[in-house]
Design an enzyme around this catalytic site. Structure first.
Site, PDB file in Angstrom:
ATOM      1  N   PHE A 272       0.988  -0.920   0.548  1.00  0.00           N
ATOM      2  CA  PHE A 272      -0.106  -0.167  -0.166  1.00  0.00           C
ATOM      3  C   PHE A 272       0.949   1.476   0.031  1.00  0.00           C
ATOM      4  O   PHE A 272       1.677   1.334   0.536  1.00  0.00           O
ATOM      5  CB  PHE A 272      -0.755   0.208   1.350  1.00  0.00           C
ATOM      6  CG  PHE A 272      -1.618  -0.842   1.218  1.00  0.00           C
ATOM      7  CD1 PHE A 272      -3.510  -0.434   0.355  1.00  0.00           C
ATOM      8  CD2 PHE A 272      -1.690  -2.155   1.997  1.00  0.00           C
ATOM      9  CE1 PHE A 272      -4.197  -1.617   0.768  1.00  0.00           C
ATOM     10  CE2 PHE A 272      -2.956  -2.972   2.272  1.00  0.00           C
ATOM     11  CZ  PHE A 272      -4.383  -2.653   1.220  1.00  0.00           C
ATOM     12  N   ASP A 273       0.363   2.294  -0.932  1.00  0.00           N
ATOM     13  CA  ASP A 273       0.877   3.029  -0.565  1.00  0.00           C
ATOM     14  C   ASP A 273       0.563   4.485   1.132  1.00  0.00           C
ATOM     15  O   ASP A 273      -1.204   3.529   0.994  1.00  0.00           O
ATOM     16  CB  ASP A 273       0.570   4.350  -2.089  1.00  0.00           C
ATOM     17  CG  ASP A 273       0.725   6.551  -1.465  1.00  0.00           C
ATOM     18  OD1 ASP A 273       1.340   5.887  -1.089  1.00  0.00           O
ATOM     19  OD2 ASP A 273      -0.123   6.576  -2.598  1.00  0.00           O
ATOM     20  N   ASN A 274       0.515   5.237   1.020  1.00  0.00           N
ATOM     21  CA  ASN A 274       0.353   5.731   2.860  1.00  0.00           C
ATOM     22  C   ASN A 274      -0.832   6.924   1.750  1.00  0.00           C
ATOM     23  O   ASN A 274      -1.709   6.802   2.616  1.00  0.00           O
ATOM     24  CB  ASN A 274       1.075   5.883   2.907  1.00  0.00           C
ATOM     25  CG  ASN A 274       0.949   7.311   4.560  1.00  0.00           C
ATOM     26  OD1 ASN A 274      -0.126   6.528   5.085  1.00  0.00           O
ATOM     27  ND2 ASN A 274       1.311   7.680   5.254  1.00  0.00           N
TER      28      ASN A 274
ATOM     29  N   VAL B  84      -0.328  -0.955  -4.168  1.00  0.00           N
ATOM     30  CA  VAL B  84      -1.943  -0.426  -4.385  1.00  0.00           C
ATOM     31  C   VAL B  84      -1.521   1.511  -4.205  1.00  0.00           C
ATOM     32  O   VAL B  84      -0.994   1.425  -3.359  1.00  0.00           O
ATOM     33  CB  VAL B  84      -3.318  -0.657  -3.383  1.00  0.00           C
ATOM     34  CG1 VAL B  84      -3.976   0.225  -3.063  1.00  0.00           C
ATOM     35  CG2 VAL B  84      -3.614  -2.290  -3.135  1.00  0.00           C
TER      36      VAL B  84
END
Length: 268
Positions: free
Chosen positions: A11-13, A218
């Site tokens: 995941f990106d943040n 994502v």
């Protein structure tokens, strides 16, 4: 015996796990900008870099507001990382620009009241960055940011982990913030990678694939594109509804979702 394929989600943040709020100050005009993505600002320039300063922004409250940002960074050995850029640049080149720049602490702290108005009392991922114009060799924008978890994040991550999927975070944000985020969401700290540039995100995906993982990436921005290209499944999330998502960005995605929990329905 059937061999089970290991699965991982990266995941990106900001904009993916966190609903982000940021205030950008244009140092040439003094204007405050709240509805423009900092990555879009960089993409609109031929020679610019987003430089993340590795310290808690709250430290600035007690400083003389006329202190040079360069003096604070260099005299306190504040680390910094290049999170995104429109042209290649090294940390040594950035340091040389910082050493002679005249932007002051007030150029960062001026944004605090507006940020606090948008996110009262919020501490999660409260950080600072600057956009450096490489051609003009100066800080052109300062940025302060904060965020809050999208509502389904913790539940989604718990369900992924319960199903045997390993969860990772790869973000351009500073290391202290990402460690805190990992602890809040239940992601192991050694699965959380901070100040990850566009190239670094793709490298993280490739390294996991080399370890035998099938990988879903994502994210929500242009700094995720190389990781999208490398991943076995690329998911663009549009839950952060503060701007348009260009068709070019959508073209790199295998799936487009509006809520983070939708990753649970994607088979990859």
């Amino acid at each position: 015996m059937i061999k089970m394929t290991k699965k991982a989600i990266v995941f990106d943040n900001s904009g993916t796990l966190l609903e982000r709020f940021r205030v950008i100050k244009d140092l040439s005009t003094g204007e405050f900008i709240t509805h423009v993505n900092s990555l879009d600002l960089i993409d609109s320039c031929l020679n610019a870099a987003l430089v993340v300063l590795q310290f808690n922004t709250n430290r600035l409250k007690d400083l003389d507001p006329n202190t040079l940002i360069s003096d604070f960074v260099l005299e306190n050995n504040i680390d910094f990382d290049i999170s995104y850029y429109s042209t290649d640049v090294s940390k040594e080149e950035i340091k040389a620009i910082l050493e002679k720049d005249t932007a002051i602490i007030k150029d960062i702290t001026d944004t605090f009241p507006l940020l606090k108005e948008r996110v009262p009392g919020m501490e999660l991922c409260n950080g600072s960055a600057v956009i450096i114009d490489i051609e003009e060799e100066r800080i052109s924008y300062t940025i302060t940011s904060a965020g809050q978890l999208f509502s389904g994040v913790k539940d989604t991550i718990a369900k992924l982990q319960d199903s045997g999927t390993d969860v990772f975070i790869a973000s351009g944000d500073r290391s202290g913030d990402i460690r805190k985020l990992a602890n809040i969401t239940g992601v192991p700290e050694d699965h959380a990678f901070a100040t990850a540039s566009t190239d670094r995100k793709a490298e993280i995906v490739a390294n996991l694939q080399d370890e035998g993982y099938k990988v879903m990436m994502v994210g929500d921005g242009p700094n995720d594109i190389l990781a999208f290209q490398k991943a076995d499944a690329a998911v663009l999330t549009t839950e952060q509804k503060d701007g348009d998502f260009p068709d070019k960005l959508k073209s790199y995605a295998d799936f487009v979702i509006e809520d983070i929990s939708e990753v649970l329905q994607i088979d990859f």
